[in-house]
Write a protein that holds these residues in place. Structure first.
Motif, PDB file in Angstrom:
ATOM      1  N   MET A 144      -3.464   8.403  -6.026  1.00 28.41           N
ATOM      2  CA  MET A 144      -2.612   7.218  -6.127  1.00 28.41           C
ATOM      3  C   MET A 144      -2.506   6.451  -4.821  1.00 28.41           C
ATOM      4  SD  MET A 144      -1.533   6.792  -9.233  1.00 28.41           S
ATOM      5  CE  MET A 144      -0.067   5.777  -9.052  1.00 28.41           C
ATOM      6  N   SER A 145      -2.791   7.121  -3.706  1.00 31.41           N
ATOM      7  CA  SER A 145      -2.698   6.453  -2.410  1.00 31.41           C
ATOM      8  C   SER A 145      -3.818   5.437  -2.246  1.00 31.41           C
ATOM      9  CB  SER A 145      -2.766   7.484  -1.274  1.00 31.41           C
ATOM     10  OG  SER A 145      -1.624   8.319  -1.289  1.00 31.41           O
ATOM     11  N   ASP A 146      -3.467   4.296  -1.679  1.00 37.82           N
ATOM     12  CA  ASP A 146      -4.463   3.261  -1.388  1.00 37.82           C
ATOM     13  C   ASP A 146      -5.229   3.582  -0.114  1.00 37.82           C
ATOM     14  OD1 ASP A 146      -3.648   1.256  -3.527  1.00 37.82           O
ATOM     15  OD2 ASP A 146      -1.752   1.530  -2.461  1.00 37.82           O
ATOM     16  N   GLN A 179       4.359   2.948  -6.774  1.00 40.46           N
ATOM     17  CA  GLN A 179       3.277   1.979  -6.625  1.00 40.46           C
ATOM     18  C   GLN A 179       3.708   0.596  -7.103  1.00 40.46           C
ATOM     19  OE1 GLN A 179      -0.291   2.208  -9.207  1.00 40.46           O
ATOM     20  NE2 GLN A 179      -1.465   2.255  -7.312  1.00 40.46           N
ATOM     21  N   THR A 180       4.346   0.541  -8.253  1.00 42.98           N
ATOM     22  CA  THR A 180       4.811  -0.746  -8.785  1.00 42.98           C
ATOM     23  C   THR A 180       5.806  -1.400  -7.843  1.00 42.98           C
ATOM     24  OG1 THR A 180       4.494  -0.016 -11.069  1.00 42.98           O
ATOM     25  CG2 THR A 180       6.008  -1.853 -10.717  1.00 42.98           C
ATOM     26  N   LEU A 207       5.156   8.546  -8.694  1.00 43.48           N
ATOM     27  CA  LEU A 207       4.102   7.829  -7.970  1.00 43.48           C
ATOM     28  C   LEU A 207       3.812   6.474  -8.604  1.00 43.48           C
ATOM     29  CD1 LEU A 207       1.552  10.693  -7.194  1.00 43.48           C
ATOM     30  CD2 LEU A 207       3.075   9.547  -5.578  1.00 43.48           C
ATOM     31  N   ASN A 208       3.771   6.415  -9.923  1.00 45.44           N
ATOM     32  CA  ASN A 208       3.519   5.145 -10.594  1.00 45.44           C
ATOM     33  C   ASN A 208       4.647   4.151 -10.363  1.00 45.44           C
ATOM     34  OD1 ASN A 208       0.956   5.018 -12.373  1.00 45.44           O
ATOM     35  ND2 ASN A 208       1.711   7.078 -12.722  1.00 45.44           N
ATOM     36  N   SER A 261       0.811  -1.218   0.000  1.00 45.81           N
ATOM     37  CA  SER A 261       0.000   0.000   0.000  1.00 45.81           C
ATOM     38  C   SER A 261       0.847   1.273   0.000  1.00 45.81           C
ATOM     39  CB  SER A 261      -0.906   0.041   1.234  1.00 45.81           C
ATOM     40  OG  SER A 261      -1.883  -0.968   1.198  1.00 45.81           O
ATOM     41  N   ILE A 262       0.299   2.301  -0.646  1.00 47.53           N
ATOM     42  CA  ILE A 262       0.789   3.666  -0.477  1.00 47.53           C
ATOM     43  C   ILE A 262      -0.213   4.373   0.420  1.00 47.53           C
ATOM     44  CG2 ILE A 262       1.272   5.868  -1.594  1.00 47.53           C
ATOM     45  CD1 ILE A 262       2.046   4.382  -4.096  1.00 47.53           C
TER      46      ILE A 262
END
Length: 206
Positions: free
Chosen positions: A154-156, A125-126, A121-122, A24-25
């Motif tokens: 983008m945050s979970d 996340q990856t 951010l991408n 998670s972010i």
């Protein structure tokens, strides 16, 4: 379904159904006058942590962590120089399995070029999904950041720490309006932020 990782704060883990989903972010948004960094210190006590500081010096962060009653021994790196996004990107890709990444504060990275920040951010996340760790982006409320909307999107998980002062009383409430992989909390959690993060058991008076 991914496993859960503890936040280091028992009451929060319980409310979140066991902790945060692996990979998670998390956006931790707070008032600059709050002691929201206590969340970051306690998180460092439960797993290996890479702590990227963008405003305070690395020494200042290490000194603050050493004074905190519940904290670990994170690796602290100052990335607040001329190219903070490049410095952060390089360090993120060396993050080991099932560890924490803390960016304190993310505002400095949000102030960079929107395209490059989205790429960051991408990529983050990856990497978090692949390593099964947790990334916490600590952001300050108040100033308008053009890229803050990307951080939230983008945050979970979004932690919104609300601090209010009424006379001699200081009240901290944590809202969790967004929780991918779980359920957002319907009510806020009343917390006491002093030397550590604890539940405020005092009763609300109407």
């Amino acid at each position: 379904m991914s496993g859960r990782l503890t936040t280091g704060i028992t009451v929060l883990d319980r409310e979140l159904g066991g902790g945060l989903p692996e990979g998670s972010i998390v956006a931790l948004l707070a008032d600059p006058a709050s002691q929201s960094e206590l969340f970051l210190y306690e998180l460092s006590a439960v797993r290996g942590t890479l702590y990227l500081t963008t405003i305070r010096s690395g020494q200042a962060v290490n000194d603050a962590i050493a004074r905190a009653p519940r904290s670990g021994s994170p690796t602290v790196r100052d990335v607040g120089g001329e190219a903070p996004l490049d410095a952060a990107n390089k360090l993120v890709h060396d993050l080991p399995e099932r560890s924490n990444l803390v960016v304190d504060v993310v505002d400095v990275l949000e102030s960079t070029d929107p395209v490059r920040y989205r790429q960051f951010l991408n990529s983050l996340q990856t990497h978090m999904v692949n390593t099964g760790g947790i990334a916490v982006l600590h952001g300050m409320k108040g100033d308008a950041h053009a890229n803050r909307r990307y951080t939230k999107h983008m945050s979970d998980v979004v932690f919104d720490l609300q601090t209010s002062i009424d006379g001699a009383e200081i009240e901290n409430r944590l809202a969790v309006p967004k929780f991918r992989g779980g359920r957002a909390l319907e009510e806020t959690i009343k917390l006491r932020l002093s030397e550590a993060v604890t539940v405020d058991t005092s009763r609300d008076i109407a």
